[in-house]
Design an enzyme around this catalytic site. Structure first.
Site, PDB file in Angstrom:
ATOM      1  N   CYS A  82       0.766  -1.391  -0.019  1.00 47.61           N
ATOM      2  CA  CYS A  82       0.162  -0.051  -0.073  1.00 47.61           C
ATOM      3  C   CYS A  82       0.951   1.223   0.141  1.00 47.61           C
ATOM      4  CB  CYS A  82      -0.940  -0.075   1.229  1.00 47.61           C
ATOM      5  SG  CYS A  82      -1.895   1.410   1.474  1.00 47.61           S
ATOM      6  N   ASP A 160      -3.014  13.965  -7.485  1.00 42.20           N
ATOM      7  CA  ASP A 160      -2.989  13.985  -5.683  1.00 42.20           C
ATOM      8  C   ASP A 160      -1.614  14.092  -5.256  1.00 42.20           C
ATOM      9  OD1 ASP A 160      -1.983  11.418  -6.026  1.00 42.20           O
ATOM     10  OD2 ASP A 160      -3.598  10.488  -4.892  1.00 42.20           O
ATOM     11  N   ASP A 165       3.701   4.214  -9.272  1.00 44.19           N
ATOM     12  CA  ASP A 165       4.928   3.808  -9.756  1.00 44.19           C
ATOM     13  C   ASP A 165       5.182   2.787 -10.875  1.00 44.19           C
ATOM     14  OD1 ASP A 165       4.383   2.039  -8.224  1.00 44.19           O
ATOM     15  OD2 ASP A 165       5.750   2.277  -6.625  1.00 44.19           O
ATOM     16  N   HIS A 173      -3.624   3.773  -2.551  1.00 41.78           N
ATOM     17  CA  HIS A 173      -3.527   4.441  -1.432  1.00 41.78           C
ATOM     18  C   HIS A 173      -5.019   5.023  -1.235  1.00 41.78           C
ATOM     19  CE1 HIS A 173      -1.849   7.272  -4.549  1.00 41.78           C
ATOM     20  NE2 HIS A 173      -2.787   7.748  -4.378  1.00 41.78           N
ATOM     21  N   GLY A 182     -10.819  13.502   1.703  1.00 39.48           N
ATOM     22  CA  GLY A 182     -10.978  12.397   2.472  1.00 39.48           C
ATOM     23  C   GLY A 182     -11.939  11.206   2.163  1.00 39.48           C
ATOM     24  N   ASP A 188      -3.957   1.615  -8.675  1.00 40.52           N
ATOM     25  CA  ASP A 188      -2.826   1.707  -9.846  1.00 40.52           C
ATOM     26  C   ASP A 188      -3.455   0.751 -11.066  1.00 40.52           C
ATOM     27  OD1 ASP A 188      -1.056   2.258 -11.225  1.00 40.52           O
ATOM     28  OD2 ASP A 188       0.737   1.275 -10.233  1.00 40.52           O
ATOM     29  N   GLU A 191      -1.575  -2.125 -12.593  1.00 41.61           N
ATOM     30  CA  GLU A 191      -1.265  -3.492 -12.010  1.00 41.61           C
ATOM     31  C   GLU A 191      -2.300  -4.433 -12.817  1.00 41.61           C
ATOM     32  OE1 GLU A 191       0.647  -4.251  -9.623  1.00 41.61           O
ATOM     33  OE2 GLU A 191       1.225  -2.114  -9.228  1.00 41.61           O
ATOM     34  N   HIS A 208      -8.346  -3.493   2.324  1.00 45.74           N
ATOM     35  CA  HIS A 208      -7.158  -2.898   2.802  1.00 45.74           C
ATOM     36  C   HIS A 208      -7.460  -1.168   2.781  1.00 45.74           C
ATOM     37  CE1 HIS A 208      -3.039  -2.190   4.360  1.00 45.74           C
ATOM     38  NE2 HIS A 208      -3.053  -1.030   3.577  1.00 45.74           N
ATOM     39  N   GLU A 209      -7.415  -0.904   1.714  1.00 49.88           N
ATOM     40  CA  GLU A 209      -7.512   0.553   1.308  1.00 49.88           C
ATOM     41  C   GLU A 209      -8.841   1.263   2.249  1.00 49.88           C
ATOM     42  OE1 GLU A 209      -4.988   2.012   0.411  1.00 49.88           O
ATOM     43  OE2 GLU A 209      -3.981   0.411  -0.173  1.00 49.88           O
ATOM     44  N   HIS A 212      -8.394   2.261   5.587  1.00 50.61           N
ATOM     45  CA  HIS A 212      -7.591   3.487   5.646  1.00 50.61           C
ATOM     46  C   HIS A 212      -8.629   4.778   5.335  1.00 50.61           C
ATOM     47  CE1 HIS A 212      -3.725   2.227   5.757  1.00 50.61           C
ATOM     48  NE2 HIS A 212      -3.634   2.072   4.598  1.00 50.61           N
ATOM     49  N   HIS A 218      -1.503   1.670   9.325  1.00 46.86           N
ATOM     50  CA  HIS A 218      -1.189   0.373   8.968  1.00 46.86           C
ATOM     51  C   HIS A 218      -0.839  -0.393  10.533  1.00 46.86           C
ATOM     52  CE1 HIS A 218       0.371   1.482   4.967  1.00 46.86           C
ATOM     53  NE2 HIS A 218      -0.543   0.635   4.829  1.00 46.86           N
ATOM     54  N   ASP A 291       0.889  32.912   4.752  1.00 44.43           N
ATOM     55  CA  ASP A 291       1.730  33.689   5.611  1.00 44.43           C
ATOM     56  C   ASP A 291       3.022  33.033   5.601  1.00 44.43           C
ATOM     57  OD1 ASP A 291      -0.121  35.659   6.430  1.00 44.43           O
ATOM     58  OD2 ASP A 291      -0.279  34.383   8.421  1.00 44.43           O
TER      59      ASP A 291
END
Length: 470
Positions: A82, A160, A165, A173, A182, A188, A191, A208-209, A212, A218, A291
């Protein structure tokens, strides 16, 4: 995540520079609260920092804590995984963000070409059922308009700030619960997505994702669904492992349980009028002018008025706090930067004075006047400042001019100040910071991404685009 060659040596310093650089990138991406400067001829402290990062990673994965880039460490780094950082507390994102409602909507905006739409929808629904089976949460798929969980399959750069990769690296992710991005979940497209043990099993990765997206970080338990590296298990009859079930139930409660009744309630308290809140800057305004900004301990900080926004990673959401909570005694900053190393130091500037801060503690004897840094007496305010790691120089922007300060010699470089527009194509700079090898300069509501090693502008965008705004 990258695929790396395996070497049997136990000495980090004897490894090829390419492998050390790849390991540095891994630590920067997935253990971002640890200093991970690559070792080399620069200093002993940079090697210590790199080894500290390796120890943190080795401890997390339960392998030998050697501080060396050995074959076992390289093996873990080579696994598909992930893309969310492994640094979190108690298995939750910072401050434990969660959804404040029971029905969560989701929508797939871009499907994968590797599976039919019905197969994707079925796998995602099955993944979400793992959570609705054990909590009061319910999930509803919609096909138009904004949803709480916006799902997409995209390759490489997809808007984002964290591009994928290619095959067999970072699989997906997701962002923690919150406004804007959010809950958004990205897969990806490079894959090979499947429903079997071949390729990458979409159900397992989605489950899994979505963990999150619901607020779980994790886990260090290797049998847990939320362990960061991909591991295929038989999906027929799959249920949430105990570690994940306890985590999600701690956030949302247990399915089918009702709150305990109140026994002998006392008299209702008299209503107290709510205090009038002070105005809080709107992070999603297209007119947002910063600022100051800086990367501190590999976390981005954006300052506005008496507040700062912090983003630890691009999926951990945005947090807003009073500056005084972070650094008691400082209400506002005009410029801020970090000098990283074994003993990281932050310099915060307001008006004609500056503070030196270590471990979020203001050092004795501060604030001190700007003239101690070598500024002439007519400089009464610094608009922005940024420390350039590769050169050990700090740039200070004042009106339409800028200075260069040599941190090794503790003095201003000769030949300054210079006009900003001659080197950066801007008339003035309001905030500046370095991040992932690029220099970011804000002027008004806009920001410029600058490759200072090559001396060219990459792109321009609004300040608010860092803020998880839709």
């Amino acid at each position: 995540m990258m695929i790396m060659a395996f070497f049997g040596t136990s000495s980090t310093e004897s490894l090829p520079e390419e492998d050390i650089a790849k390991a540095q990138d891994y630590l920067s991406r997935f253990f971002s609260d640890v200093g991970v400067s690559a070792p080399g001829s620069v200093s002993r402290s940079s090697l210590d920092s790199f080894e500290d990062g390796l120890r943190k990673m080795q401890e997390f994965f339960g392998i030998g804590v050697t501080g060396q880039l050995d074959s076992q460490t390289l093996d873990v780094m080579s696994r598909r995984r992930c893309g969310v950082s492994d640094v979190a507390r108690y298995g939750y994102f910072d401050n434990q963000p969660k959804w404040d409602k029971k029905e969560i909507t989701y929508r797939v905006t871009d499907y994968t070409a590797a599976m039919s739409q019905n197969e994707v929808d079925g796998a995602l629904a099955k993944a979400l059922r793992l959570y609705s089976d054990v909590t009061p949460l319910q999930f509803r798929q919609i096909h138009t308009g904004p949803a709480d969980l916006m799902v997409m399959f995209k390759a490489k750069s997809h808007g984002d700030f964290f591009p994928f990769d290619g095959p067999n690296g970072t699989l997906a992710h997701a962002f923690s619960p919150g406004e804007g991005h959010g809950g958004d979940t990205h897969f990806d497209e490079d894959e090979i997505w499947t429903l079997t043990s071949s390729g990458t099993n979409l159900f397992l990765v989605a489950a899994h994702e979505f963990g999150h997206a619901l607020g779980l970080a994790h886990s260090q338990v290797q049998s847990a669904l939320m362990f960061p590296t991909y591991q295929y298990v038989v999906t027929d009859g799959y249920h949430l492992p105990e570690d994940d079930r306890l985590g999600i139930q701690a956030l949302y409660g247990i399915r089918g349980t009702a709150p305990e009744p109140t026994v002998n309630p006392g008299p209702m308290p008299q209503p107290v009028p709510d205090p009038i809140p002070e105005p809080v800057p709107d992070r999603c305004s297209s007119d947002l002018v910063l600022d100051a900004a800086s990367s501190i301990h590999n976390t981005l900080y954006f300052f506005k008025d008496n507040y700062y926004w912090r983003r630890r990673s691009f999926w951990d959401g945005i947090r807003i706090r009073k500056i005084q909570i972070l650094w008691p005694g400082i209400n506002k900053v005009d410029a801020v930067y970090e000098i990283s190393g074994r003993h990281s130091t932050v310099i915060a500037i307001e008006g004609k004075v500056y503070w030196k801060i270590r471990r979020h503690t203001i050092q004795p004897g501060y604030p001190k006047p700007l003239r101690n840094l070598g500024f002439p007496s007519y400089v009464r305010r610094v608009d922005a400042a940024v420390h350039l790691i590769y050169s050990s120089k700090t740039l200070y922007f004042v009106n339409n001019m800028y200075w260069s300060y040599n941190e090794r010699r503790n003095r201003m470089d000769p030949g300054y100040p210079k006009y900003i527009y001659r080197d950066f194509s801007l008339s003035r700079v309001d905030a500046a910071f370095e991040y992932r090898g690029y220099l970011y300069l804000s002027s008004g509501s806009m920001q410029m991404e600058y490759d200072y090693k090559r001396g060219r502008v990459i792109r321009s965008f609004f300040n608010y685009q860092w803020m998880n705004c839709s």
